[in-house]
Design a protein around this motif. Structure first.
Motif, short mmCIF file in Angstrom:
data_model
loop_
_atom_site.label_atom_id
_atom_site.label_comp_id
_atom_site.label_asym_id
_atom_site.label_seq_id
_atom_site.Cartn_x
_atom_site.Cartn_y
_atom_site.Cartn_z
N MET A 202 -26.74 -104.38 -56.59
CA MET A 202 -28.17 -105.26 -56.57
C MET A 202 -28.09 -106.19 -58.00
O MET A 202 -28.09 -105.56 -58.95
CB MET A 202 -29.32 -104.69 -56.11
N ALA A 203 -28.34 -107.26 -57.62
CA ALA A 203 -28.52 -108.21 -58.95
C ALA A 203 -30.08 -108.20 -59.14
O ALA A 203 -30.87 -107.84 -58.42
CB ALA A 203 -27.95 -109.62 -58.70
N MET A 204 -30.31 -108.72 -60.42
CA MET A 204 -31.77 -108.97 -60.62
C MET A 204 -31.98 -110.34 -60.94
O MET A 204 -31.26 -111.14 -61.39
CB MET A 204 -32.06 -107.87 -62.07
N ASN A 205 -33.20 -110.89 -60.43
CA ASN A 205 -33.58 -112.18 -60.50
C ASN A 205 -34.19 -112.37 -61.93
O ASN A 205 -34.43 -111.48 -62.71
CB ASN A 205 -34.49 -112.74 -59.30
N ASN A 206 -34.71 -113.47 -62.30
CA ASN A 206 -35.29 -113.85 -63.54
C ASN A 206 -36.59 -113.00 -63.83
O ASN A 206 -36.96 -112.80 -64.96
CB ASN A 206 -35.60 -115.42 -63.55
N GLN B 19 -35.42 -106.91 -57.88
CA GLN B 19 -34.11 -106.68 -57.30
C GLN B 19 -33.86 -107.98 -56.26
O GLN B 19 -34.82 -108.19 -55.63
CB GLN B 19 -33.85 -105.52 -56.59
N LEU B 20 -32.68 -108.43 -56.51
CA LEU B 20 -32.34 -109.51 -55.56
C LEU B 20 -31.36 -109.02 -54.47
O LEU B 20 -30.38 -108.40 -54.81
CB LEU B 20 -31.89 -110.62 -56.41
N LYS B 21 -31.67 -109.17 -53.31
CA LYS B 21 -30.60 -108.79 -52.03
C LYS B 21 -29.61 -109.91 -52.26
O LYS B 21 -29.81 -110.87 -52.01
CB LYS B 21 -31.35 -108.79 -51.02
N THR B 22 -28.11 -109.43 -52.31
CA THR B 22 -27.16 -110.32 -52.16
C THR B 22 -26.12 -109.91 -51.14
O THR B 22 -26.00 -108.56 -50.91
CB THR B 22 -26.48 -110.56 -53.65
N LYS B 23 -25.40 -110.77 -50.71
CA LYS B 23 -24.32 -110.48 -49.68
C LYS B 23 -23.20 -111.65 -49.63
O LYS B 23 -23.60 -112.76 -49.74
CB LYS B 23 -24.92 -110.27 -48.20
#
Length: 129
Positions: free
Chosen positions: A1-5, A9-13
């Motif tokens: 998972m990526a992190m936003n600013n 946690q930012l869900k990505t796909k």
């Protein structure tokens, strides 16, 4: 998972349309020496005569999952060429291209040879277009 600013946690796909996978496989397979064309069934051949341009996804079926791909290709090869060698080369190059471009793993691959053509047949078809 990526992190936003904000440190959350930012869900990505990342997903791919079947047509994208078919196009990658088609372009790659057509670059292999001995592959004359990827061909569909009688209905797609009729459609090709009625519509201009070439379809790099013709003759390809794809089943695309989130991490894996299954492909079936229909091809015409050049008479006198080694079909087993063509199969191995198409498999290797398509598998590598899919992995490099999409990260997807090729788990099933079928290459069905539906015709062979001589250089003279190829030349006659090219000159009649």
């Amino acid at each position: 998972m990526a992190m936003n600013n904000n440190g959350e946690q930012l869900k990505t796909k990342l997903t791919f349309d079947d047509q994208v996978i078919k196009k990658i496989a088609g372009i790659t397979a057509n670059q292999v020496d001995g592959v004359i064309s990827l061909d569909g069934n009688v209905f797609s051949e009729l459609t090709d005569r009625l519509t201009p341009g070439s379809d790099s996804t013709k003759g390809i079926d794809a089943d695309v999952g989130e991490q894996q791909v299954s492909l079936k290709l229909e091809a015409t090869i050049e008479y006198g060429k080694n079909a087993t060698q063509i199969f191995k080369e198409v498999l290797g190059k398509v598998k590598q291209a899919l992995k490099e471009m999409t990260g997807l793993t090729l788990v099933e691959f079928e290459l069905h040879i539906n015709d062979v053509k001589t250089k003279a047949e190829i030349k006659n078809e090219d000159s009649s277009k």
